[in-house]
Design an enzyme around this catalytic site. Structure first.
Site, PDB file in Angstrom:
ATOM      1  N   ALA A  43      70.130 -47.663 114.820  1.00  0.00           N
ATOM      2  CA  ALA A  43      70.307 -48.580 113.686  1.00  0.00           C
ATOM      3  C   ALA A  43      70.337 -47.771 112.400  1.00  0.00           C
ATOM      4  O   ALA A  43      70.027 -46.572 112.389  1.00  0.00           O
ATOM      5  CB  ALA A  43      69.176 -49.604 113.643  1.00  0.00           C
ATOM      6  N   LYS A  44      70.722 -48.422 111.319  1.00  0.00           N
ATOM      7  CA  LYS A  44      70.675 -47.812 109.992  1.00  0.00           C
ATOM      8  C   LYS A  44      70.672 -48.920 108.961  1.00  0.00           C
ATOM      9  O   LYS A  44      71.179 -50.022 109.208  1.00  0.00           O
ATOM     10  CB  LYS A  44      71.890 -46.894 109.754  1.00  0.00           C
ATOM     11  N   GLY A  45      70.117 -48.623 107.796  1.00  0.00           N
ATOM     12  CA  GLY A  45      70.079 -49.606 106.724  1.00  0.00           C
ATOM     13  C   GLY A  45      70.382 -48.961 105.391  1.00  0.00           C
ATOM     14  O   GLY A  45      70.363 -47.735 105.252  1.00  0.00           O
TER      15      GLY A  45
ATOM     16  N   VAL B  23      72.450 -52.408 110.055  1.00  0.00           N
ATOM     17  CA  VAL B  23      73.353 -52.431 111.204  1.00  0.00           C
ATOM     18  C   VAL B  23      72.583 -51.969 112.427  1.00  0.00           C
ATOM     19  O   VAL B  23      71.965 -50.896 112.425  1.00  0.00           O
ATOM     20  CB  VAL B  23      74.576 -51.513 110.991  1.00  0.00           C
TER      21      VAL B  23
END
Length: 435
Positions: A123-125, A78
């Site tokens: 962001a992050k994953g 995201v």
């Protein structure tokens, strides 16, 4: 009717975001976001833009297991915002990770980068898996296929991953190599948190804990307290907690309480943190059975009479059920979301200064930025230079928030959201909306 009144009347502030439980970190973040949005009088369009991610990616990750069977995992990335620069944020491997959690964490990264004055967006994953049940070769194949699925997302000028829960420098090395093989050149700046030999930065592992202590000392200075006269309690003895405890100990603070998953450990005369770290290292990274302190519960640890409390373990540790029992002058949030939104007013009413997580634990992303800069330059700094620059940036960030706090007569947490959101919103207005 003002923008603020209009949005309250329409219920606009209640729309964005998933409906989670009452003490979820995301709900706490959104409540604080809404407060700042009201102070800044954001219009509806700007509020909606900043409350929602610009990109959400969900991928299927087929992996040939050691048995020869194929297992399909689900992966996420995201990008909440990229107005300030390339998006930045960790990747976590966990069996319960989901897209809503990743969205929440990505938005936190946006405000954290803005507050730290790092030119990145948030962001992050995540990959839904249990890494403890995977062999090293299965973990490598999973990581490389996830990276291959994200080749159009990742990039040193687009989106830069980093380690997070259950991921480490080896996984970052696999991501860097996979991306580089497809780019037909070595691209070390595509990830941070790498091994030193592959372009990692000195000081990266200790950066979050070091940043926690830098802002702790800044807060104590504002209160007229000397660190060598302070009693400190640290919840959590992982990387952030142990480094924070060690650096406070080296500042002369009396660290009277520490804890890990096995419970709390208390000594009113102070704990030798160097000894405690050595004990844990030789005891399977556990404080269980530590002989130089009395065993107490984690709940009791949080309620110890102290000057500085550093919750560096899990989220939602301080809530209305125990906020009125906290006996600290300063709380410095080493963990993400250790204080729930509905506990903020209680702590403020008891005159406890809270240094919020999006400032306090921003040392990690700051040194990740340093790593990215060094990779782009092809020139690497000494650990002493990294630490000096980290301390300067963290102290400047604290001073910025303290000035906003004084200007608006609000808490440091509220000031953090006001500062971060205002910076991103102002930048967006200047850039405009491409049509």
């Amino acid at each position: 009717m003002s923008n603020k009144e209009k949005m309250r009347t329409t219920g606009y502030y209640k729309e964005p975001g998933p409906k989670l439980n009452e003490e979820s970190p995301f709900k706490s973040m959104m409540e604080r976001f809404q407060f700042a949005a009201e102070i800044l009088e954001l219009d509806e369009g700007m509020f909606q833009y900043l409350a929602n991610p610009v990109k959400q990616i969900t991928v299927s990750i087929p992996v040939v297991m050691d048995s020869g069977d194929i297992q399909v995992f689900e992966g996420y990335r995201v990008i909440h915002d990229n107005v300030l620069g390339p998006s930045k944020g960790g990747i976590r491997f966990a069996p319960d990770v989901n897209i809503e959690e990743v969205k929440a964490l990505a938005s936190w990264m946006t405000w954290k980068c803005a507050i730290a004055n790092v030119p990145f967006g948030g962001a992050k994953g995540g990959v839904r898996c249990d890494p403890k049940k995977l062999s090293t070769s299965e973990l490598e194949r999973l990581t490389r296929r996830y990276t291959a699925n994200m080749l159009e997302v990742f990039g040193p000028d687009r989106d830069i991953p980093a380690p997070d829960m259950n991921t480490d420098e080896q996984i970052m090395a696999w991501i860097m190599d996979t991306y580089s093989m497809n780019a037909h050149k070595t691209e070390t700046a595509v990830v941070t948190g790498k091994p030193i030999i592959l372009g990692g930065s000195h000081g990266r592992k200790e950066a979050t804990g070091r940043g926690v202590v830098t802002v702790t000392l800044a807060a104590l200075n504002k209160l007229g307290l000397a660190p060598n006269k302070c009693r400190t309690v640290v919840q959590g003895f992982g990387n952030v907690g142990s480094v924070s405890a060690k650096l406070m100990y080296e500042q002369g603070a009396k660290v009277i309480g520490i804890s890990d998953i096995t419970g709390g450990y208390y000594n009113k005369n102070g704990i030798d943190i160097i000894d405690a770290i050595e004990f844990a290292k030789n005891n399977g990274n556990s404080l269980e059975g530590y002989p130089e302190a009395d065993k107490i519960t984690n709940e009791e640890l949080l309620q110890l009479d102290c000057d500085v409390l550093i919750p560096a373990a899990k989220e939602d540790q301080i809530s209305p059920r125990n906020a009125d029992k906290i006996n600290a002058r300063v709380i410095v949030e080493g963990a993400n979301g250790p204080v729930t939104a509905n506990a903020d007013a209680i702590l403020e009413g008891n005159d406890i200064m809270v240094v919020p997580d999006i400032l306090a634990n921003a040392g990690g992303v700051t040194v990740s930025y340093f790593e990215w800069v060094q990779d782009r330059q092809g020139y690497f700094w000494t650990e002493e230079r990294v630490n000096r620059r980290l301390n300067r940036m963290m102290r400047a960030a604290f001073d910025n928030l303290f000035n906003v706090k004084e200007e608006h007569n609000i808490t440091l947490r509220q000031a953090a959201y006001v500062f971060g959101i205002n910076k991103v919103a102002t930048t967006l207005r200047m850039r405009g909306i491409y049509a």
